[in-house]
Design an enzyme around this catalytic site. Structure first.
Site, PDB file in Angstrom:
ATOM      1  N   HIS A   1       0.815  -1.219   0.000  1.00  0.00           N
ATOM      2  CA  HIS A   1       0.000   0.000   0.000  1.00  0.00           C
ATOM      3  C   HIS A   1       0.853   1.274   0.000  1.00  0.00           C
ATOM      4  CE1 HIS A   1      -3.766   1.883  -0.075  1.00  0.00           C
ATOM      5  NE2 HIS A   1      -4.408   1.134   0.811  1.00  0.00           N
TER       6      HIS A   1
ATOM      7  N   ASP B   1      -2.063   2.022  -4.910  1.00  0.00           N
ATOM      8  CA  ASP B   1      -3.335   2.489  -4.347  1.00  0.00           C
ATOM      9  C   ASP B   1      -4.417   1.429  -4.535  1.00  0.00           C
ATOM     10  OD1 ASP B   1      -2.193   4.925  -3.654  1.00  0.00           O
ATOM     11  OD2 ASP B   1      -2.674   5.813  -5.609  1.00  0.00           O
TER      12      ASP B   1
END
Length: 438
Positions: free
Chosen positions: A406, A410
């Site tokens: 992450h 995204d």
């Protein structure tokens, strides 16, 4: 007499240290040049180290499981005419047996130079307890009219609760009656008998030192889970068309090109999906603060071996035909399981695929193979009811479990990538335009 000291050699680019996975020799052994003396493990591979000379092992540089720096003193071998002579019988041809007198002299010399190691004490002797401390059943144990051992109801109830068969307990009370003290002594000395189910408790404990490939896996997984903020997306995929295509390809080309499993088709879809999502086929160096996007797809294929999980790399998967992918996966997985995979075949992957085959469960949450930023997990195919707008119909379904870093991927981008994979797998004709002819 000359003593040679040999150092741990450089076994791969960028390798600074290695773990002694197993010693194949011990002190006093007579070895020959090129005999394997030990196996060392790095974060990339397990490698055998050969002896550079023939002679007698007089010193080992570390214990098994120790980590040594490249260039450290590994082993000392003593070479002289005697050592060479004692090694000779192990390599002599069958028709070159020495004369009896010569043979006797050599055996005598070997006996003097390499005395037999003292035999360890018997395990039974090491743990032997006093005879009175071991609970045994007595053939003279008193029995009641029903044939049961004599014991008060309170003793019987307590024995049931403890899972003890009173027929195994020696009674010390009047007429051989079993007392509470007898029951306590029996249990205290590990004599718990089978429970009412007929199964006894499993009391063994085994300590296993974590070494070699297993330790490297533990270190890498802990680092990846600790440093990378994972998130996973699990998507359901209908594979009716994909499985039909695979069956037809195997029927048409199976005899000449080899039979296909699901994995080559998945890798083909993966190579197509990253074209539109290059941020998935990438490395992230958090220390340098750089993301490296790769044009070529070097697929890591997670492979279970007796030593643990290994990830050999199929390079430039995007340039291979479907059958070349299948052959490459088979070759690499067999090499990994036979411990013949090369160090450079265990590094450089840009994205990894992991599959548990028929054991793949409903969904998984795979851990990213750092410094990659994504991993694709394949779960088992199962027939499930699917609503087609009018009724439920049986369809072969499979879940994809994909994890992402992450920090650089995204959620929206990851979801688009997974949907692209889903589309390609559900309409496999989109993955390629020609197959060629035999």
């Amino acid at each position: 007499m000359t003593e040679h000291t040999f150092r741990l050699p450089d076994i791969g680019e960028g390798i600074a240290e290695a773990e002694i996975a197993v010693w194949l020799v011990k002190l006093g052994d007579i070895i020959r040049e090129d005999d394997a003396i030990c196996e060392v493990t790095t974060d990339k591979a397990t490698v055998e180290i050969p002896a550079a000379v023939s002679g007698k092992v007089v010193w080992l540089g570390a214990e098994q499981g120790a980590v040594m720096a490249i260039g450290s003193d590994l082993i000392r071998i003593e070479t002289d005419e005697t050592a060479t002579a004692t090694a000779a019988p192990t390599i002599a041809a069958p028709d070159a047996t020495p004369a009896p007198s010569e043979q006797a002299a050599k055996e005598s010399k070997v006996a003097v130079e390499t005395p037999p190691e003292p035999k360890p004490a018997s395990p039974a002797a090491a743990v032997k307890k006093p005879a009175q401390a071991v609970p045994v059943s007595s053939p003279l144990q008193a029995r009641g009219a029903t044939g049961r051992p004599l014991a008060a109801p309170s003793v019987r109830g307590r024995a049931i609760g403890l899972g003890v068969d009173l027929r195994q307990v020696r009674g010390t009370g009047p007429a051989g009656r079993i007392l509470h003290e007898d029951l306590e002594s029996f249990v205290a000395h590990g004599g718990a008998a089978p429970s009412m189910s007929g199964k006894g408790p499993r009391l063994g404990v085994e300590d296993i030192r974590v070494t070699g490939v297993r330790r490297k896996i533990a270190e890498r997984m802990a680092l990846a889970k600790r440093e990378i903020p994972h998130f996973s997306i699990i998507e359901e995929v209908e594979v009716e068309a994909l499985e039909d295509l695979r069956a037809k390809l195997n029927a048409r080309f199976g005899e000449t090109r080899g039979r296909l499993t699901l994995l080559p088709l998945l890798l083909r879809a993966l190579c197509e999906a990253v074209v539109d999502h290059p941020e998935i086929n990438a490395h992230y160096d958090d220390a340098a603060g750089t993301i490296t996007r790769h044009h070529g797809v070097h697929c890591g294929v997670a492979t279970q071996t007796d030593s643990g999980l290994m990830v050999p790399v199929l390079r430039h998967t995007e340039a291979l035909t479907l059958w070349e992918v299948a052959a490459g996966i088979k070759r690499l997985s067999q090499a990994a399981r036979n411990r013949r995979v090369l160090p450079d075949e265990l590094s450089g992957s840009t994205i990894t695929v992991t599959s548990l085959g028929p054991l793949g469960a409903i969904a998984t949450t795979p851990i990213i193979n750092a410094p990659e930023v994504a991993i694709v997990g394949v779960n088992k195919i199962a027939v499930r009811p699917v609503w087609n707008g009018n009724t439920f119909v049986p369809r072969r379904m499979m879940n994809l479990s994909c994890s992402f870093d992450h920090r650089v991927v995204d959620g929206w981008v990851a979801a688009e990538f997974v949907q692209k994979l889903k589309t390609l797998l559900e309409t496999p004709a989109m993955m390629f335009m020609e197959l060629g002819n035999d």
